[in-house]
Motif scaffolding. Sequence first.
Motif: not given
Length: 328
Positions: A298-322
């Motif tokens: 499960g990965v959280f994507c709060p948005g993908n049209n600016s850096y702030g939400p994309v950074i939060r997505y990357l944090d979630s992806l990082d945790s999921a891949l771990a």
Amino acid sequence: MSNTSLTRRGAALAAALMSASLVLTACGSDGDGTGDKTAETRSVKADNGTIEIPVDPQRIVTIGNTNLPFIDLGGEPVGVTEVSASDLDVLPEKQRTAYEAAEIVGSNGGEVDLEKLAGLKPDLILVQFHSNDWDKVGKRLETIAPTLLWGLDTEWKAFADAIAEAGNVADALSRQKAEYEEKVAKIQETYGKIIDGTSFVDVSRGDWNDPGTFYIADIGCSEIARDDVGLDLPEAAEGKDPLAYESLPFEQIGGLSKYDVITYPVDAEGRPAEPFVPVVETNTWKALPAVSSGRALGVFCPGNNSYGPVIRYLDSLDSALATLPAKK
């Protein structure tokens, strides 16, 4: 020429210069000696041409998709169009406060209350919406204040660059870019061996999808994972519509068994996103090898049209891949 004549002419010239100075001061100062930066202009290119805008705009109205990207960069608009409750729910508190402090000038791009907008006395209007909406209100917006338009096909990084330049918030953008690049590099370095040779698929479902259907995501945050991070994710053939545009019946969930890892949408607390719940409740989903072996992430994507939400997505992806076991 007599000294008397020169003296009189000098006095007249001094008076004229003083008068001109007063006019310039009235036009270019806010009374505190610092000067009115909004009186100075610069040229900015947008989809509606090269527009002269204030060097340091102070009263910005955002319309359509420009609302949250501008606020994400620390902007404080005086007017906004409505944002969905689901988008507001995932905003950081400071950004939500900035949005709620602004005046709502319309439900969407094509339904802007122009009289209300004009009453805000904006010195800049930022717009991203459908071309049909621009045809409807664009020219009238331009009569109110300098207006910059970006089409819906503008790539998100270029969009962030443009918003930052127009809104004079480039410093915030530089910090976000640096953080983004650092997080991408960290994921690649930490999980490179896991990512190499692993096939991924990103699946989702929206509240707009017909009952009993889902889709394979190849745009949005999935696109970032594929193109920037390097995950092996399916995408549409060149020139074809995105895979995400095709609704697939639940009967095809079993076809996901050919992928090593499945990613799917969750909320900020890690629970399956509400529209996706019907998918995870099916026996077909539960029987997938990736699901039964803990390789459904499960990965959280709060948005993908600016850096702030994309950074939060990357944090979630990082945790999921771990949570994935290392390759031997």
